[in-house]
Design an enzyme around this catalytic site. Structure first.
Site, PDB file in Angstrom:
ATOM      1  N   LYS A   1     -30.394  17.018  37.185  1.00  0.00           N
ATOM      2  CA  LYS A   1     -29.373  17.014  38.245  1.00  0.00           C
ATOM      3  C   LYS A   1     -28.111  17.760  37.796  1.00  0.00           C
ATOM      4  O   LYS A   1     -27.584  18.602  38.512  1.00  0.00           O
ATOM      5  CB  LYS A   1     -29.010  15.562  38.595  1.00  0.00           C
ATOM      6  CG  LYS A   1     -27.726  15.406  39.372  1.00  0.00           C
ATOM      7  CD  LYS A   1     -27.465  13.970  39.766  1.00  0.00           C
ATOM      8  CE  LYS A   1     -26.478  13.226  38.927  1.00  0.00           C
ATOM      9  NZ  LYS A   1     -25.106  13.691  38.921  1.00  0.00           N
ATOM     10  N   ASN A   2     -27.646  17.428  36.575  1.00  0.00           N
ATOM     11  CA  ASN A   2     -26.360  17.963  36.147  1.00  0.00           C
ATOM     12  C   ASN A   2     -26.414  19.444  35.773  1.00  0.00           C
ATOM     13  O   ASN A   2     -25.376  20.056  35.507  1.00  0.00           O
ATOM     14  CB  ASN A   2     -25.795  17.136  34.989  1.00  0.00           C
ATOM     15  CG  ASN A   2     -25.328  15.776  35.471  1.00  0.00           C
ATOM     16  OD1 ASN A   2     -25.296  15.514  36.678  1.00  0.00           O
ATOM     17  ND2 ASN A   2     -24.968  14.901  34.538  1.00  0.00           N
TER      18      ASN A   2
ATOM     19  N   CYS B   1     -19.399   8.680  41.964  1.00  0.00           N
ATOM     20  CA  CYS B   1     -19.465   7.266  41.592  1.00  0.00           C
ATOM     21  C   CYS B   1     -18.120   6.798  41.066  1.00  0.00           C
ATOM     22  O   CYS B   1     -17.439   7.517  40.326  1.00  0.00           O
ATOM     23  CB  CYS B   1     -20.529   7.066  40.507  1.00  0.00           C
ATOM     24  SG  CYS B   1     -22.188   7.182  41.147  1.00  0.00           S
TER      25      CYS B   1
ATOM     26  N   ARG C   1     -11.396   9.371  36.983  1.00  0.00           N
ATOM     27  CA  ARG C   1     -11.967  10.703  37.165  1.00  0.00           C
ATOM     28  C   ARG C   1     -10.975  11.721  37.763  1.00  0.00           C
ATOM     29  O   ARG C   1     -11.209  12.296  38.828  1.00  0.00           O
ATOM     30  CB  ARG C   1     -13.248  10.628  38.006  1.00  0.00           C
ATOM     31  CG  ARG C   1     -14.231   9.622  37.477  1.00  0.00           C
ATOM     32  CD  ARG C   1     -15.574   9.726  38.111  1.00  0.00           C
ATOM     33  NE  ARG C   1     -16.417  10.725  37.478  1.00  0.00           N
ATOM     34  CZ  ARG C   1     -17.675  10.986  37.845  1.00  0.00           C
ATOM     35  NH1 ARG C   1     -18.201  10.358  38.848  1.00  0.00           N
ATOM     36  NH2 ARG C   1     -18.371  11.890  37.222  1.00  0.00           N
ATOM     37  N   PRO C   2      -9.857  11.948  37.081  1.00  0.00           N
ATOM     38  CA  PRO C   2      -8.905  12.937  37.581  1.00  0.00           C
ATOM     39  C   PRO C   2      -9.454  14.353  37.428  1.00  0.00           C
ATOM     40  O   PRO C   2     -10.462  14.555  36.747  1.00  0.00           O
ATOM     41  CB  PRO C   2      -7.679  12.740  36.674  1.00  0.00           C
ATOM     42  CG  PRO C   2      -8.235  12.196  35.407  1.00  0.00           C
ATOM     43  CD  PRO C   2      -9.460  11.395  35.779  1.00  0.00           C
ATOM     44  N   ILE C   3      -8.788  15.331  38.060  1.00  0.00           N
ATOM     45  CA  ILE C   3      -9.197  16.726  37.866  1.00  0.00           C
ATOM     46  C   ILE C   3      -8.027  17.551  37.319  1.00  0.00           C
ATOM     47  O   ILE C   3      -7.942  18.752  37.521  1.00  0.00           O
ATOM     48  CB  ILE C   3      -9.785  17.369  39.150  1.00  0.00           C
ATOM     49  CG1 ILE C   3      -8.828  17.220  40.333  1.00  0.00           C
ATOM     50  CG2 ILE C   3     -11.135  16.778  39.497  1.00  0.00           C
ATOM     51  CD1 ILE C   3      -9.206  18.134  41.495  1.00  0.00           C
ATOM     52  N   ASP C   4      -7.118  16.853  36.620  1.00  0.00           N
ATOM     53  CA  ASP C   4      -5.939  17.533  36.077  1.00  0.00           C
ATOM     54  C   ASP C   4      -6.305  18.668  35.118  1.00  0.00           C
ATOM     55  O   ASP C   4      -5.642  19.717  35.100  1.00  0.00           O
ATOM     56  CB  ASP C   4      -5.017  16.511  35.377  1.00  0.00           C
ATOM     57  CG  ASP C   4      -5.747  15.712  34.302  1.00  0.00           C
ATOM     58  OD1 ASP C   4      -6.903  15.305  34.540  1.00  0.00           O
ATOM     59  OD2 ASP C   4      -5.172  15.504  33.223  1.00  0.00           O
TER      60      ASP C   4
ATOM     61  N   ASP D   1     -24.075   8.388  30.344  1.00  0.00           N
ATOM     62  CA  ASP D   1     -24.996   8.198  31.478  1.00  0.00           C
ATOM     63  C   ASP D   1     -26.201   7.328  31.105  1.00  0.00           C
ATOM     64  O   ASP D   1     -26.930   6.886  31.989  1.00  0.00           O
ATOM     65  CB  ASP D   1     -25.492   9.552  32.007  1.00  0.00           C
ATOM     66  CG  ASP D   1     -24.417  10.271  32.808  1.00  0.00           C
ATOM     67  OD1 ASP D   1     -23.365   9.662  33.074  1.00  0.00           O
ATOM     68  OD2 ASP D   1     -24.630  11.443  33.175  1.00  0.00           O
TER      69      ASP D   1
ATOM     70  N   ARG E   1     -29.300   9.230  44.360  1.00  0.00           N
ATOM     71  CA  ARG E   1     -28.441  10.394  44.085  1.00  0.00           C
ATOM     72  C   ARG E   1     -28.941  11.180  42.886  1.00  0.00           C
ATOM     73  O   ARG E   1     -28.700  12.383  42.800  1.00  0.00           O
ATOM     74  CB  ARG E   1     -27.009   9.925  43.779  1.00  0.00           C
ATOM     75  CG  ARG E   1     -26.323   9.319  44.967  1.00  0.00           C
ATOM     76  CD  ARG E   1     -24.887   9.038  44.656  1.00  0.00           C
ATOM     77  NE  ARG E   1     -24.248  10.293  44.251  1.00  0.00           N
ATOM     78  CZ  ARG E   1     -22.986  10.414  43.938  1.00  0.00           C
ATOM     79  NH1 ARG E   1     -22.203   9.358  43.958  1.00  0.00           N
ATOM     80  NH2 ARG E   1     -22.486  11.569  43.585  1.00  0.00           N
TER      81      ARG E   1
HETATM   82  C1  UD1 Z   1     -20.222  15.008  33.981  1.00  0.00           C
HETATM   83  C2  UD1 Z   1     -21.562  14.541  34.514  1.00  0.00           C
HETATM   84  C3  UD1 Z   1     -21.659  13.022  34.439  1.00  0.00           C
HETATM   85  C4  UD1 Z   1     -21.352  12.533  33.028  1.00  0.00           C
HETATM   86  C5  UD1 Z   1     -20.041  13.121  32.508  1.00  0.00           C
HETATM   87  C6  UD1 Z   1     -19.786  12.802  31.036  1.00  0.00           C
HETATM   88  C7  UD1 Z   1     -22.145  16.205  36.181  1.00  0.00           C
HETATM   89  C8  UD1 Z   1     -22.357  16.524  37.621  1.00  0.00           C
HETATM   90  N1  UD1 Z   1     -21.696  14.965  35.888  1.00  0.00           N
HETATM   91  O1  UD1 Z   1     -19.222  14.443  34.827  1.00  0.00           O
HETATM   92  O2  UD1 Z   1     -22.983  12.650  34.807  1.00  0.00           O
HETATM   93  O3  UD1 Z   1     -21.241  11.127  33.035  1.00  0.00           O
HETATM   94  O4  UD1 Z   1     -20.059  14.559  32.628  1.00  0.00           O
HETATM   95  O5  UD1 Z   1     -20.837  13.237  30.258  1.00  0.00           O
HETATM   96  O6  UD1 Z   1     -22.400  17.015  35.310  1.00  0.00           O
HETATM   97  N2  UD1 Z   1     -11.275  13.951  32.585  1.00  0.00           N
HETATM   98  C9  UD1 Z   1      -9.906  14.021  32.760  1.00  0.00           C
HETATM   99  N3  UD1 Z   1      -9.396  15.052  33.490  1.00  0.00           N
HETATM  100  C10 UD1 Z   1     -10.194  16.008  34.048  1.00  0.00           C
HETATM  101  C11 UD1 Z   1     -11.584  15.936  33.848  1.00  0.00           C
HETATM  102  C12 UD1 Z   1     -12.103  14.895  33.111  1.00  0.00           C
HETATM  103  O7  UD1 Z   1      -9.154  13.170  32.271  1.00  0.00           O
HETATM  104  O8  UD1 Z   1      -9.658  16.925  34.696  1.00  0.00           O
HETATM  105  C13 UD1 Z   1     -11.848  12.832  31.819  1.00  0.00           C
HETATM  106  C14 UD1 Z   1     -12.734  11.920  32.681  1.00  0.00           C
HETATM  107  O9  UD1 Z   1     -11.977  10.974  33.413  1.00  0.00           O
HETATM  108  C15 UD1 Z   1     -13.636  11.308  31.643  1.00  0.00           C
HETATM  109  C16 UD1 Z   1     -13.811  12.434  30.617  1.00  0.00           C
HETATM  110  O10 UD1 Z   1     -12.739  13.343  30.846  1.00  0.00           O
HETATM  111  O11 UD1 Z   1     -12.979  10.226  31.029  1.00  0.00           O
HETATM  112  C17 UD1 Z   1     -15.114  13.189  30.727  1.00  0.00           C
HETATM  113  O12 UD1 Z   1     -15.300  13.627  32.069  1.00  0.00           O
HETATM  114  P1  UD1 Z   1     -16.128  14.941  32.414  1.00  0.00           P
HETATM  115  O13 UD1 Z   1     -16.826  15.421  31.199  1.00  0.00           O
HETATM  116  O14 UD1 Z   1     -15.228  15.879  33.133  1.00  0.00           O
HETATM  117  O15 UD1 Z   1     -17.203  14.365  33.435  1.00  0.00           O
HETATM  118  P2  UD1 Z   1     -17.722  15.022  34.779  1.00  0.00           P
HETATM  119  O16 UD1 Z   1     -17.767  16.496  34.644  1.00  0.00           O
HETATM  120  O17 UD1 Z   1     -17.026  14.400  35.929  1.00  0.00           O
END
Ligand code: UD1
Length: 442
Positions: A42-43, A137, A142-145, A328, A420
């Protein structure tokens, strides 16, 4: 082209509500025996499908899992104007008629990975708009900063207003970006946005997950120039144009789905051969299960696992970025060690709210205590079936695994969370001897 204000929704949200309320009824305990093909990841499939809007010609992507998140991504691609065919785990995509660069809220809310369209659309149109913060989920904030700050470092203007995120640029500028956290999504978004950059973009402390390497492999087939994928330093040399040839790509196997099978065998006992897997992507879980008494053999694209004696607990497991133990798999591993001997301690370091499966496991007779980011599991002899509620994708899979090992009937409610990320889970495990029914829930 201007930023679109009008949001067109084709009823995707309603469709997704229709499939909600499914339940899986598991008649336990199961002993799992046989061979099973693991589906595509999926990822990897989600970012690759997103990236395919950049292709100059038709793309054919195989080994795509037939799961809800893939179907949602295809809906987004169609909304943007792509022609997409999805049959027999193969997507044929033609993006020559793509005309939109806005992801409406109905789509953005459905999946966290909708945020990746920002990077791809920026490369395509130098414009992108996400009309809502990405959903997914609820396993933490899960911020996108990191995505936004990286975009700004690439010379992209980012405006946030009323929960909408608008990005535009004339040219993505070559730069060096250090990620304070090796975020999977941020690494992918930077790569997607940088394909046509001026000079070179270097990502330091990039995420090393195999799914990122697969995305880069696909992008390179399209004509991008990316080096270092799968390491902490990824370099994207800007190209002027992508290749005009048709591209065929096979998505890598899903290591989390494979790991869930391994946890299920560890919990239930039995003997199973997993086919279409890359054992090297599963080192951390294989190490844990071998230390707990499972017999395991790794072949080229197969894993054989046998569990006869009760699983031995007593380990300390900590989630980590790849190649560490994946967050995961934390929930399915909890279910396996809930019925192991001894005390197992699991520390979750990636997401702050990822133990929602624990109260449900406790309803089934598990003895697990959570204190902040640590779960202490006192293994019990057996779990007993009852009605439990999936609260997120992997937590739902954990309840499914627990239901397989439990005595009696387990009803996993809201199984659409599981759908999902797992392709027809009840059919797959039935092939291994489990007795499972799917019904509309209440
Ligand atoms: C991806 C995977 C998800 C997996 C996760 C960690 C996909 C579609 N999803 O999610 O299955 O659980 O990697 O292996 O590939 N963070 C921030 N700011 C940001 C982005 C992330 O603080 O802008 C933090 C997150 O809150 C979290 C950590 O970084 O604590 C890791 O998140 P990230 O690796 O970005 O996970 P996803 O890409 O959402």
């Amino acid at each position: 082209m201007q930023f679109e204000n009008k949001i067109i929704c084709d009823g995707l949200l309603n469709k997704s509500l229709e499939v909600k309320m499914q339940k899986l009824i598991i008649y336990g305990p199961a002993k799992l025996m046989g061979e099973i093909e693991v589906e595509g990841a999926k990822n990897a499939a989600l970012p690759i499908l997103t990236a395919s809007i950049l292709a100059q010609n038709k793309v054919i992507i195989t080994n795509i899992p037939d799961i809800a998140d893939v179907r949602h991504t295809i809906e987004i691609l169609k909304y943007l104007g792509c022609k997409v065919l999805f049959e027999n785990n193969t997507v044929v995509l033609d993006s020559s008629s793509i005309e939109r660069f806005t992801i409406p809220p109905e789509y953005a809310k459905l999946m966290r990975s909708s945020v990746l369209f920002m990077g791809a659309l920026l490369s395509k149109f130098r414009r992108a708009e996400l009309s809502n913060h990405p959903g997914g989920c609820e396993i933490g904030q899960r911020p996108i900063d990191l995505h936004i700050s990286a975009f700004r470092q690439l010379g992209i203007e980012v405006f946030e207003h009323n929960n909408r995120i608008m990005c535009r640029c004339d040219k993505v500028k070559g730069s060096e970006i250090f990620l304070p956290i090796p975020s999977v999504g941020a690494t992918e978004n930077i790569i997607l946005a940088s394909i046509f950059c001026d000079g070179e973009v270097v990502i330091k402390n990039a995420a090393k997950e195999p799914e990122i390497a697969d995305l880069c492999h696909f992008l390179n087939k399209l004509g991008a120039k990316i080096r270092g994928a799968g390491t902490h330093i990824i370099k994207i040399e800007g190209v002027r144009k992508l290749k005009s040839e048709e591209v065929v790509h096979k998505v890598i196997p899903d290591r989390i789905v494979a790991g869930t099978y391994l946890c299920a065998v560890a919990a239930c006992g039995g003997e199973v051969v997993l086919k279409n897997v890359f054992p090297r992507h599963l080192d951390s879980i294989l190490h844990i299960l071998k230390s707990s008494g499972c017999k395991i053999k790794e072949l080229k694209n197969e894993i054989w696992i046998k569990r006869e004696e009760r699983l031995k607990g007593g380990l300390r497991i900590t989630t980590h970025y790849y190649p560490g133990f994946p967050t995961d798999l934390q929930a399915p591993v909890c279910s396996a060690f809930a019925v192991a001997s001894g005390v197992t301690i699991i520390k979750e370091t990636i997401f702050e709210n990822r133990f929602k499966h624990v109260p449900e496991l406790v309803k089934m007779g598990a003895d697990i205590h959570v204190e902040k980011d640590i779960a202490v599991i006192n293994g019990v002899e057996k779990l007993r079936g009852c009605k439990v509620f999936a609260r997120d994708l992997r937590g739902g899979a954990a309840l499914f695994v627990a239901g397989l090992s439990a005595q009696g009937v387990t009803e996993v409610m809201d199984a659409d969370y599981i759908d999902r990320g797992y392709e027809r889970i009840e059919e797959k495990y039935s092939l291994l001897g489990a007795k499972i029914l799917r019904e509309k829930g209440e």
